[in-house]
Design a protein around this motif. Sequence first.
Motif, PDB file in Angstrom:
ATOM      1  N   ARG A   1       3.713  14.640  36.142  1.00  0.00           N
ATOM      2  CA  ARG A   1       5.015  14.936  36.714  1.00  0.00           C
ATOM      3  C   ARG A   1       5.468  16.286  36.158  1.00  0.00           C
ATOM      4  NH1 ARG A   1       9.185  10.856  33.431  1.00  0.00           N
ATOM      5  NH2 ARG A   1       9.053  11.899  31.409  1.00  0.00           N
ATOM      6  N   ILE A   2       6.440  16.889  36.840  1.00  0.00           N
ATOM      7  CA  ILE A   2       7.055  18.121  36.357  1.00  0.00           C
ATOM      8  C   ILE A   2       8.533  17.810  36.175  1.00  0.00           C
ATOM      9  CG2 ILE A   2       7.535  20.550  36.833  1.00  0.00           C
ATOM     10  CD1 ILE A   2       5.010  20.550  38.602  1.00  0.00           C
ATOM     11  N   ASN A   3       8.901  17.501  34.919  1.00  0.00           N
ATOM     12  CA  ASN A   3      10.239  16.975  34.625  1.00  0.00           C
ATOM     13  C   ASN A   3      10.774  17.658  33.363  1.00  0.00           C
ATOM     14  OD1 ASN A   3      12.535  15.502  34.061  1.00  0.00           O
ATOM     15  ND2 ASN A   3      11.609  13.505  34.411  1.00  0.00           N
ATOM     16  N   PRO A   4      11.258  18.883  33.488  1.00  0.00           N
ATOM     17  CA  PRO A   4      11.685  19.622  32.298  1.00  0.00           C
ATOM     18  C   PRO A   4      12.881  19.018  31.584  1.00  0.00           C
ATOM     19  CG  PRO A   4      12.335  20.778  34.290  1.00  0.00           C
ATOM     20  CD  PRO A   4      11.439  19.660  34.720  1.00  0.00           C
TER      21      PRO A   4
ATOM     22  N   HIS B   1       7.562  19.992  27.131  1.00  0.00           N
ATOM     23  CA  HIS B   1       6.483  20.945  27.328  1.00  0.00           C
ATOM     24  C   HIS B   1       6.052  21.020  28.785  1.00  0.00           C
ATOM     25  CE1 HIS B   1       6.358  21.230  23.065  1.00  0.00           C
ATOM     26  NE2 HIS B   1       6.072  19.959  22.942  1.00  0.00           N
ATOM     27  N   GLY B   2       5.577  22.162  29.182  1.00  0.00           N
ATOM     28  CA  GLY B   2       5.054  22.369  30.518  1.00  0.00           C
ATOM     29  C   GLY B   2       5.111  23.843  30.859  1.00  0.00           C
ATOM     30  N   GLU B   3       3.969  24.497  30.833  1.00  0.00           N
ATOM     31  CA  GLU B   3       3.925  25.926  31.126  1.00  0.00           C
ATOM     32  C   GLU B   3       4.434  26.218  32.533  1.00  0.00           C
ATOM     33  OE1 GLU B   3       3.901  29.061  29.698  1.00  0.00           O
ATOM     34  OE2 GLU B   3       1.915  28.715  28.834  1.00  0.00           O
ATOM     35  N   ILE B   4       4.291  25.244  33.425  1.00  0.00           N
ATOM     36  CA  ILE B   4       4.652  25.448  34.823  1.00  0.00           C
ATOM     37  C   ILE B   4       6.160  25.483  35.046  1.00  0.00           C
ATOM     38  CG2 ILE B   4       4.761  23.034  35.599  1.00  0.00           C
ATOM     39  CD1 ILE B   4       3.007  23.907  38.001  1.00  0.00           C
ATOM     40  N   ASN B   5       6.935  24.913  34.107  1.00  0.00           N
ATOM     41  CA  ASN B   5       8.385  24.781  34.303  1.00  0.00           C
ATOM     42  C   ASN B   5       9.061  26.110  34.588  1.00  0.00           C
ATOM     43  OD1 ASN B   5       8.015  22.080  33.736  1.00  0.00           O
ATOM     44  ND2 ASN B   5       8.819  22.199  31.657  1.00  0.00           N
TER      45      ASN B   5
ATOM     46  N   TYR C   1      19.314  26.687  23.762  1.00  0.00           N
ATOM     47  CA  TYR C   1      19.089  25.437  24.480  1.00  0.00           C
ATOM     48  C   TYR C   1      19.533  25.506  25.932  1.00  0.00           C
ATOM     49  CZ  TYR C   1      18.012  23.607  19.883  1.00  0.00           C
ATOM     50  OH  TYR C   1      17.441  23.399  18.655  1.00  0.00           O
ATOM     51  N   MET C   2      20.369  26.507  26.258  1.00  0.00           N
ATOM     52  CA  MET C   2      20.762  26.655  27.657  1.00  0.00           C
ATOM     53  C   MET C   2      19.684  27.348  28.489  1.00  0.00           C
ATOM     54  SD  MET C   2      23.327  24.844  27.660  1.00  0.00           S
ATOM     55  CE  MET C   2      23.723  24.990  29.394  1.00  0.00           C
ATOM     56  N   THR C   3      18.520  27.607  27.896  1.00  0.00           N
ATOM     57  CA  THR C   3      17.346  27.969  28.692  1.00  0.00           C
ATOM     58  C   THR C   3      16.802  26.745  29.422  1.00  0.00           C
ATOM     59  OG1 THR C   3      15.855  27.590  26.821  1.00  0.00           O
ATOM     60  CG2 THR C   3      16.693  29.837  27.108  1.00  0.00           C
ATOM     61  N   MET C   4      17.344  25.572  29.131  1.00  0.00           N
ATOM     62  CA  MET C   4      16.934  24.340  29.801  1.00  0.00           C
ATOM     63  C   MET C   4      16.972  24.503  31.322  1.00  0.00           C
ATOM     64  SD  MET C   4      16.006  21.233  30.184  1.00  0.00           S
ATOM     65  CE  MET C   4      15.773  20.935  28.438  1.00  0.00           C
ATOM     66  N   ALA C   5      15.904  24.088  31.984  1.00  0.00           N
ATOM     67  CA  ALA C   5      15.830  24.174  33.442  1.00  0.00           C
ATOM     68  C   ALA C   5      16.959  23.379  34.088  1.00  0.00           C
ATOM     69  CB  ALA C   5      14.486  23.642  33.924  1.00  0.00           C
ATOM     70  N   VAL C   6      17.671  24.007  35.006  1.00  0.00           N
ATOM     71  CA  VAL C   6      18.719  23.316  35.757  1.00  0.00           C
ATOM     72  C   VAL C   6      18.086  22.637  36.963  1.00  0.00           C
ATOM     73  CG1 VAL C   6      20.899  23.564  36.991  1.00  0.00           C
ATOM     74  CG2 VAL C   6      20.431  24.987  34.983  1.00  0.00           C
TER      75      VAL C   6
ATOM     76  N   PHE D   1      10.003  14.468  40.836  1.00  0.00           N
ATOM     77  CA  PHE D   1       9.244  15.132  39.775  1.00  0.00           C
ATOM     78  C   PHE D   1       7.769  15.335  40.133  1.00  0.00           C
ATOM     79  CE2 PHE D   1      12.888  13.058  37.652  1.00  0.00           C
ATOM     80  CZ  PHE D   1      13.556  14.232  37.321  1.00  0.00           C
ATOM     81  N   ARG D   2       7.400  14.892  41.320  1.00  0.00           N
ATOM     82  CA  ARG D   2       6.101  15.272  41.885  1.00  0.00           C
ATOM     83  C   ARG D   2       6.287  16.178  43.105  1.00  0.00           C
ATOM     84  NH1 ARG D   2       1.555  13.690  40.250  1.00  0.00           N
ATOM     85  NH2 ARG D   2       0.597  14.037  42.295  1.00  0.00           N
ATOM     86  N   ASN D   3       7.527  16.434  43.456  1.00  0.00           N
ATOM     87  CA  ASN D   3       7.858  17.360  44.537  1.00  0.00           C
ATOM     88  C   ASN D   3       9.059  18.196  44.111  1.00  0.00           C
ATOM     89  OD1 ASN D   3       6.130  16.247  46.960  1.00  0.00           O
ATOM     90  ND2 ASN D   3       7.053  14.451  45.983  1.00  0.00           N
ATOM     91  N   PRO D   4       8.951  18.886  42.988  1.00  0.00           N
ATOM     92  CA  PRO D   4      10.126  19.542  42.410  1.00  0.00           C
ATOM     93  C   PRO D   4      10.652  20.701  43.256  1.00  0.00           C
ATOM     94  CG  PRO D   4       8.147  20.217  41.256  1.00  0.00           C
ATOM     95  CD  PRO D   4       7.737  19.123  42.177  1.00  0.00           C
ATOM     96  N   VAL D   5      11.961  20.852  43.221  1.00  0.00           N
ATOM     97  CA  VAL D   5      12.649  21.951  43.893  1.00  0.00           C
ATOM     98  C   VAL D   5      13.493  22.658  42.848  1.00  0.00           C
ATOM     99  CG1 VAL D   5      14.412  22.557  45.613  1.00  0.00           C
ATOM    100  CG2 VAL D   5      12.692  20.804  46.139  1.00  0.00           C
ATOM    101  N   GLY D   6      13.271  23.952  42.671  1.00  0.00           N
ATOM    102  CA  GLY D   6      14.017  24.705  41.675  1.00  0.00           C
ATOM    103  C   GLY D   6      14.658  25.935  42.275  1.00  0.00           C
ATOM    104  N   THR D   7      15.069  26.837  41.382  1.00  0.00           N
ATOM    105  CA  THR D   7      15.602  28.138  41.795  1.00  0.00           C
ATOM    106  C   THR D   7      14.667  29.254  41.366  1.00  0.00           C
ATOM    107  OG1 THR D   7      16.853  28.345  39.732  1.00  0.00           O
ATOM    108  CG2 THR D   7      18.015  27.374  41.623  1.00  0.00           C
ATOM    109  N   GLY D   8      13.527  28.917  40.784  1.00  0.00           N
ATOM    110  CA  GLY D   8      12.668  29.872  40.103  1.00  0.00           C
ATOM    111  C   GLY D   8      11.878  30.786  41.011  1.00  0.00           C
ATOM    112  N   PRO D   9      11.062  31.658  40.418  1.00  0.00           N
ATOM    113  CA  PRO D   9      10.319  32.661  41.178  1.00  0.00           C
ATOM    114  C   PRO D   9       9.204  32.096  42.042  1.00  0.00           C
ATOM    115  CG  PRO D   9       9.707  32.748  38.859  1.00  0.00           C
ATOM    116  CD  PRO D   9      10.894  31.823  38.958  1.00  0.00           C
TER     117      PRO D   9
END
Length: 515
Positions: A44-47, A52-56, A158-163, A180-188
């Motif tokens: 899962r991708i659940n920051p 941990h998770g380089e992909i986050n 700690y506010m580097t925490m993924a929103v 968490f297997r189909n994550p949607v973020g604001t990232g690049p």
Amino acid sequence: MKRMLYLLLFLTAALFFQACKNTSGPQESADQKTLIYGSGDYTRINPAMDEHGEINILIFNGLTAHNGRNEVIPCLAKSWEFDEDACTYTFHLEEHVTWHDGEAFTAEDVKFTIEAIMDPENGSENAPNFEDVKEITVIDENTVSFTLSAPNVAFLDYMTMAVLPKHLLEGEDMQESDFFRNPVGTGPYKLERWDAGQAVTLTKNEAYFKGEPNIDTIVFKIVPDDHARALQMEAGELDLALLTPEDAGRFADREGYTCYDMKTSDYRGILFNFWNDYWVRNRDLIPAVCYALDREAILQAVLLGQGAVAYSPLQRNIYNYEGIEHYDYNPEKAKEILEAAGCIMGSDGFYTRNGETIGFVISVAAGDQVRADMAQAAAQQLREIGMDCTVEIPVQADWGGQMAYLIGWGSPFDADDHTYKVFGTDKGANYSGYSNEMVDRYLTQGRQSADPELRAKAYARFPEELAKDPAFAFICYVDANYVADASIRGISADTVMGHHGVGIFWNITEWTMDD
């Protein structure tokens, strides 16, 4: 036999990769750039719940971020102020930021994310970072404030925490949601597809608020085995990978590759599980374990000298204090401690106490050859001084039941990070069940004081107390040995990496790949 096994792994990996090229991921045009990264597996991708998770960092953003010197810089928050009297941070958010699904990012998402982490029902290992938050107030859609019950100097770190997106996760199980297997973020980068156990494919977010990335596609190809990753790098199936020192050495001075031997704050050591009755009976023997370890020998044999002998969790921090017990290699001292505690050497070469053989099992995560080799070396050294020590590789870690674990921790950020929640009593990342009143006291002082002089004193006293009553037997800090295709430009070679070598993607939007 080993050469034959490597050949089979190579052929299997080559066939698999060719199949992936033909059946998955976006079809590349001549001018598109794809970077293939050799990654560990993801379930899962659940920051918010998992640290941990380089992909986050590719998929998500925090209100703040870290630059190449690991300093806090703005991200989703363009600015902030701190009211010291009210102990309140107010963040002013970037406007017109959208989630990957096109919905608007707002202050409500920030409030939702941190409250989810703080909720004890969700069991987040990040919860200690925010335990001082008393109130979160959405002032308007682009402004949010946090009122703390006590100062926390590391709060901006700690506010580097993924929103996370409230509109997709509200009412969902924060541990089990399909999100968490189909994550949607604001990232690049945004998720294109996920082939379980094979690859996670990301495509660039053309609407990224900080500017469109240069590389079109990044594939996190799942290659959990260290040696298989090196073989695939050599075969041209990977563009970037974190390798063992031995495997990375094969690429030094070879045309077409660039080697990055990067410092980290990432240390290794033996975690003692204080939930296990063995250490209830034998906690007083832990200093003997610490003296029995020839750390320099392990560093040279396993890491080929690429790292540093460890004595503290803060050695790569500005608050490192060297004037503590280092537990330098002293096998005779180890034996003295055992014998002073009533241990008697048996005919089999191992000590006993009260009819019980002195020794324990070190558990190691599967697939991590460096940790396995360290554990075996440490176990051999412990057997040499009369402790019956062995190594096992369980299917998964049993934090409550195992005797010991070859642990890895460390942070390149504020000294509070990876200390308060790792060694503090009942904190979210305290996987050893360790508890020490004096350690708790100094960690709290370090967290709450903004005065550098007072912090320095607190972070000197903390490792002193930890050395008197060790939670871990520290072994060494490991370098991060990344190997990249020489076409990749923009990797920041001097940035100190974090735990598991995480951090190399901090400036991913600036990377390029030559034709």
